[in-house]
Design an enzyme around this catalytic site. Structure first.
Site: not given
Length: 196
Positions: A54, A103
């Protein structure tokens, strides 16, 4: 009399007595540190591992070459205070609450985001008390982020990733202010954010 005989083996002079005394002392010292360690882990910070594609290529720079994982320091002291675009945050995933995701903050409350697939709308407004987060990987199939579940509430944020500890080639502070993202963001004002 039987009580005296039973506990006579734990006298200080005997081998069992010294062992019991040292063991009890060490157990007491260990037990007194447990609340301090829990408090530190929940409120100050922790070392966490970054796995998966990710955040590639910023984190897990060798993801395509081997299965080594990065280790990062997550600062948990006031994690939502002064959040800015580009910062890396750890939060509870809205789809999988047992998973702690990491994130990048792309937009803060009041901003307007030009979204990517699979988000159902071409433009999303970030409401008050929310942020828009995305992974650094350009392949949308390898990151589960706000393009899937929309803006996340600030209450889900657990901490900020401030330093990379491992591997040594990436060691140092996270320079979030240098990030240039692929997502277009129309910067707004906090006062103009939608309130529910």
């Amino acid at each position: 009399m039987t009580t005296r005989r039973l506990f006579s083996s734990f006298n200080r002079g005997t081998q069992y007595g010294q062992f019991a005394r040292v063991f009890g002392y060490n157990l007491f010292i260990f037990a007194t540190w447990i609340p301090a360690v829990i408090f530190f882990h929940d409120n100050i910070g922790e070392v966490t591992r970054i796995s998966g594609p990710s955040m590639y290529p910023y984190l897990n720079t060798s993801y395509n070459e081997n299965q080594k994982e990065d280790r990062c320091w997550v600062n948990k002291f006031r994690p939502t205070q002064n959040l800015q675009r580009g910062m890396l945050v750890s939060f509870r995933s809205p789809y999988h609450p047992e998973v702690l995701a990491i994130k990048r903050v792309i937009a803060v409350e009041g901003d307007r985001v030009i979204t990517h697939a699979p988000y159902p709308l071409p433009i999303a407004d970030v409401p008050a008390g929310h942020v828009w987060v995305e992974g650094d990987n350009r392949d949308a199939n390898k990151t589960l982020d706000s393009n899937h579940y929309g803006p996340i509430p600030l209450n889900l944020i657990q901490g900020r990733v401030t330093h990379v500890l491992w591997p040594w080639t990436s060691f140092g502070a996270v320079r979030w202010w240098e990030f240039k993202g692929r997502t277009r963001v129309l910067k707004g004002r906090k006062e103009s954010a939608l309130r529910f």
